[in-house]
Design an enzyme around this catalytic site. Structure first.
Site, mmCIF file in Angstrom:
data_model
loop_
_atom_site.group_PDB
_atom_site.id
_atom_site.type_symbol
_atom_site.label_atom_id
_atom_site.label_comp_id
_atom_site.label_asym_id
_atom_site.label_seq_id
_atom_site.Cartn_x
_atom_site.Cartn_y
_atom_site.Cartn_z
ATOM 1 N N ARG A 26 0.827 -1.213 0.000
ATOM 2 C CA ARG A 26 0.000 0.000 0.000
ATOM 3 C C ARG A 26 0.856 1.256 0.000
ATOM 4 O O ARG A 26 0.334 2.369 -0.068
ATOM 5 C CB ARG A 26 -0.927 0.002 1.220
ATOM 6 N N GLY A 30 5.804 0.145 -2.925
ATOM 7 C CA GLY A 30 5.202 -1.187 -3.012
ATOM 8 C C GLY A 30 4.001 -1.209 -3.938
ATOM 9 O O GLY A 30 3.809 -2.172 -4.699
ATOM 10 N N SER A 120 17.639 2.835 0.644
ATOM 11 C CA SER A 120 17.446 4.226 0.248
ATOM 12 C C SER A 120 18.816 4.888 0.111
ATOM 13 O O SER A 120 19.807 4.399 0.668
ATOM 14 C CB SER A 120 16.593 4.894 1.321
ATOM 15 N N SER A 121 18.848 6.008 -0.604
ATOM 16 C CA SER A 121 20.145 6.661 -0.833
ATOM 17 C C SER A 121 20.717 7.259 0.459
ATOM 18 O O SER A 121 21.876 7.656 0.483
ATOM 19 C CB SER A 121 20.003 7.731 -1.907
ATOM 20 N N CYS A 122 19.920 7.299 1.544
ATOM 21 C CA CYS A 122 20.453 7.857 2.801
ATOM 22 C C CYS A 122 21.449 6.913 3.471
ATOM 23 O O CYS A 122 22.060 7.266 4.470
ATOM 24 C CB CYS A 122 19.321 8.216 3.761
ATOM 25 N N TYR A 149 17.750 5.210 10.941
ATOM 26 C CA TYR A 149 17.098 4.606 9.771
ATOM 27 C C TYR A 149 18.151 4.031 8.823
ATOM 28 O O TYR A 149 18.041 2.891 8.359
ATOM 29 C CB TYR A 149 16.272 5.677 9.068
ATOM 30 N N LYS A 153 18.898 0.170 7.530
ATOM 31 C CA LYS A 153 18.918 -0.207 6.109
ATOM 32 C C LYS A 153 20.261 -0.845 5.727
ATOM 33 O O LYS A 153 20.301 -1.780 4.920
ATOM 34 C CB LYS A 153 18.651 1.026 5.239
ATOM 35 N N THR A 177 16.708 6.558 -5.452
ATOM 36 C CA THR A 177 16.869 7.987 -5.176
ATOM 37 C C THR A 177 15.548 8.549 -4.625
ATOM 38 O O THR A 177 14.650 7.789 -4.267
ATOM 39 C CB THR A 177 17.278 8.715 -6.478
ATOM 40 N N HIS A 192 7.753 14.727 1.506
ATOM 41 C CA HIS A 192 9.019 15.068 0.856
ATOM 42 C C HIS A 192 8.827 16.336 0.020
ATOM 43 O O HIS A 192 7.712 16.823 -0.142
ATOM 44 C CB HIS A 192 9.480 13.916 -0.034
HETATM 45 N N1 LIG Z 1 9.599 7.395 -1.010
HETATM 46 C C1 LIG Z 1 10.848 7.626 -1.392
HETATM 47 O O1 LIG Z 1 11.194 8.713 -1.887
HETATM 48 C C2 LIG Z 1 11.890 6.552 -1.257
HETATM 49 C C3 LIG Z 1 13.153 6.824 -1.755
HETATM 50 C C4 LIG Z 1 14.132 5.874 -1.642
HETATM 51 C C5 LIG Z 1 13.861 4.656 -1.042
HETATM 52 N N2 LIG Z 1 12.628 4.389 -0.576
HETATM 53 C C6 LIG Z 1 12.456 3.090 0.104
HETATM 54 O O2 LIG Z 1 11.363 2.342 -0.386
HETATM 55 C C7 LIG Z 1 10.790 1.595 0.682
HETATM 56 C C8 LIG Z 1 9.291 1.910 0.757
HETATM 57 O O3 LIG Z 1 9.123 3.312 0.928
HETATM 58 P P1 LIG Z 1 7.738 4.056 0.626
HETATM 59 O O4 LIG Z 1 8.079 5.461 0.298
HETATM 60 O O5 LIG Z 1 6.930 3.254 -0.319
HETATM 61 O O6 LIG Z 1 7.098 4.029 2.078
HETATM 62 P P2 LIG Z 1 5.553 4.112 2.485
HETATM 63 O O7 LIG Z 1 4.771 4.771 1.412
HETATM 64 O O8 LIG Z 1 5.532 4.657 3.871
HETATM 65 O O9 LIG Z 1 5.115 2.576 2.537
HETATM 66 C C9 LIG Z 1 5.629 1.697 3.489
HETATM 67 C C10 LIG Z 1 4.763 0.468 3.529
HETATM 68 O O10 LIG Z 1 5.267 -0.408 4.543
HETATM 69 C C11 LIG Z 1 4.187 -0.907 5.282
HETATM 70 N N3 LIG Z 1 4.604 -1.236 6.636
HETATM 71 C C12 LIG Z 1 5.310 -0.459 7.503
HETATM 72 N N4 LIG Z 1 5.463 -1.108 8.680
HETATM 73 C C13 LIG Z 1 4.853 -2.308 8.544
HETATM 74 C C14 LIG Z 1 4.669 -3.410 9.403
HETATM 75 N N5 LIG Z 1 5.152 -3.409 10.648
HETATM 76 N N6 LIG Z 1 3.991 -4.488 8.941
HETATM 77 C C15 LIG Z 1 3.474 -4.489 7.690
HETATM 78 N N7 LIG Z 1 3.623 -3.483 6.821
HETATM 79 C C16 LIG Z 1 4.301 -2.402 7.253
HETATM 80 C C17 LIG Z 1 3.170 0.206 5.285
HETATM 81 O O11 LIG Z 1 1.924 -0.341 5.584
HETATM 82 P P3 LIG Z 1 0.621 0.569 5.886
HETATM 83 O O12 LIG Z 1 0.118 0.958 4.509
HETATM 84 O O13 LIG Z 1 -0.288 -0.334 6.589
HETATM 85 O O14 LIG Z 1 1.092 1.731 6.700
HETATM 86 C C18 LIG Z 1 3.301 0.737 3.868
HETATM 87 O O15 LIG Z 1 2.493 -0.011 2.979
HETATM 88 C C19 LIG Z 1 11.551 1.995 1.950
HETATM 89 O O16 LIG Z 1 12.523 1.041 2.220
HETATM 90 C C20 LIG Z 1 12.197 3.302 1.573
HETATM 91 O O17 LIG Z 1 13.424 3.508 2.237
HETATM 92 C C21 LIG Z 1 11.621 5.307 -0.652
#
Ligand SMILES: NC(=O)c1ccc[n+]([C@@H]2O[C@H](COP(=O)([O-])OP(=O)(O)OC[C@H]3O[C@@H](n4cnc5c(N)ncnc54)[C@H](OP(=O)(O)O)[C@@H]3O)[C@@H](O)[C@H]2O)c1
Length: 322
Positions: A26, A30, A120-122, A149, A153, A177, A192
């Site tokens: 969600r 993902g 993530s890039s961090c 964080y 990672k 990124t 963001h």
């Molecule tokens: N967004 C960016 O710009 C970005 C950039 C670089 C890397 N990333 C990486 O991509 C990955 C996903 O990021 P995102 O931006 O898609 O984050 P997000 O929109 O916050 O989504 C995170 C997902 O993880 C689920 N989740 C969190 N804790 C959980 C738990 N205990 N059990 C089951 N599900 C759980 C959440 O479920 P709910 O829907 O129920 O809350 C949500 O569906 C991360 O590793 C992040 O570091 C993201």
């Protein structure tokens, strides 16, 4: 196993019509990965957090043993902005470590042959040479505001590498990124930069505000990738990459925040002025990933920034109001 990527057309790392568990389906990343894999003809398996809390390792392993997917994409994480990261480092460290332990160890215990872990890039040092190559990992101090964080990672990357080194598992890691797109978080307290700009210009237009004041000088450069492109990159990596090193996911181009703000102003049709509050901090001057490992596999981003911003704006405006 090779450290370098090479296309594997004759022995695909991901079978056709594979059953793939997308953890975090969600979320921003993902949901895009799930859409892409389904469009590619795979069977996407999902579980909401209320059905399966991935911090519960025993239940996660039991679920994976029951479903027996061909692959797992780990896009579930506790994710947040600077404020959340600096006020709740315990949760950012522990939740992510627990999710990773449960999912990666559970996948191996369930005999899952393929896994993609998203970081993530961090994870890269604060002062890493630009553009940032994967080899920069663990070569210097991290940005202190999201250290907990980032360390979680980095532990995930090491966990994935350890399963490969010790057990020969075809598990891989990717580091995207800054991402944006439909499904993004538009809450100004936690969002963001890109969704925050869209919302601020939109609201300024609606209220007839003469100017939008933004933090800093507008000179820092940042890279942005649409989630459909990150999903395409994930699908490509699952199909073609079987290496020990993490792979950066980006578009290989950055732009100054001032230019990004102008693009958002145009897309939102805001006619007022942009002012810069130069007393506010700028953050790091540049953050760009070296994506040669990914482009070497044949990746090419398909969504131009302006189109992606327009699509994200359209999605946000059409969302049902809570
Ligand atoms: N967004 C960016 O710009 C970005 C950039 C670089 C890397 N990333 C990486 O991509 C990955 C996903 O990021 P995102 O931006 O898609 O984050 P997000 O929109 O916050 O989504 C995170 C997902 O993880 C689920 N989740 C969190 N804790 C959980 C738990 N205990 N059990 C089951 N599900 C759980 C959440 O479920 P709910 O829907 O129920 O809350 C949500 O569906 C991360 O590793 C992040 O570091 C993201």
């Amino acid at each position: 196993m090779t450290a370098d990527a090479s296309p594997q057309p004759t022995s695909p790392l991901l079978p056709r019509a594979a059953r793939v568990f997308v953890a975090g389906h969600r979320g921003l990343v993902g949901s895009a990965v799930a859409r892409r894999l389904a469009a590619d003809g795979h069977e996407v398996v999902t579980r909401g957090r209320e059905q399966l809390d991935l911090r519960d390792a025993a239940r996660t392993e039991a679920f994976l043993c029951d479903v027996r997917p061909d692959a797992v994409v780990l896009a579930a994480a506790r994710v947040g902005g600077i404020m959340a990261n600096s006020t709740s480092p315990v949760q950012f460290l522990e939740d992510n470590l627990r999710i990773q332990l449960g999912v990666i160890a559970g996948a191996y215990a369930a005999g899952v042959p393929r896994l993609l872990f998203l970081g993530s890039s961090c994870i890269y040092p604060k002062l890493a040479e630009q553009p940032i190559r994967e080899e920069a990992l663990l070569t210097g101090p991290l940005e202190p505001t999201n250290e907990a964080y980032a360390i979680a990672k980095i532990a995930g990357i090491t966990q994935v590498q350890s399963y490969r080194r010790q057990y020969g598992a075809a598990y891989i890691s990717a580091m995207p990124t800054n991402l944006y797109g439909p499904g993004d978080n538009f809450d100004l307290a936690t969002s963001h930069v890109l969704p925050a700009l869209i919302r601020r210009f939109h609201e300024a237009r609606e209220s007839g505000a003469p100017r939008v004041v933004l933090w800093g000088t507008g000179t820092p450069r940042r890279e942005f990738l649409h989630v459909d492109d990150v999903a395409a990159a994930c699908a490509l990596l699952l199909e073609r990459y079987d290496g020990d090193a993490p792979v950066n996911i980006g578009c290989g181009e950055d732009l100054p925040i001032s230019e990004l703000a102008s693009l958002v102003r145009e897309v939102t049709d805001y006619r007022g002025e942009i002012a810069w509050d130069t007393g506010k901090p700028d953050g790091t001057p540049r953050k760009l990933l070296d994506v040669s490992r990914l482009t070497g596999l044949g990746f090419k981003p398909a969504v131009p920034l302006r189109d992606g911003i327009a699509a994200t704006y359209a999605w946000w405006r059409s969302r049902p109001t809570p």
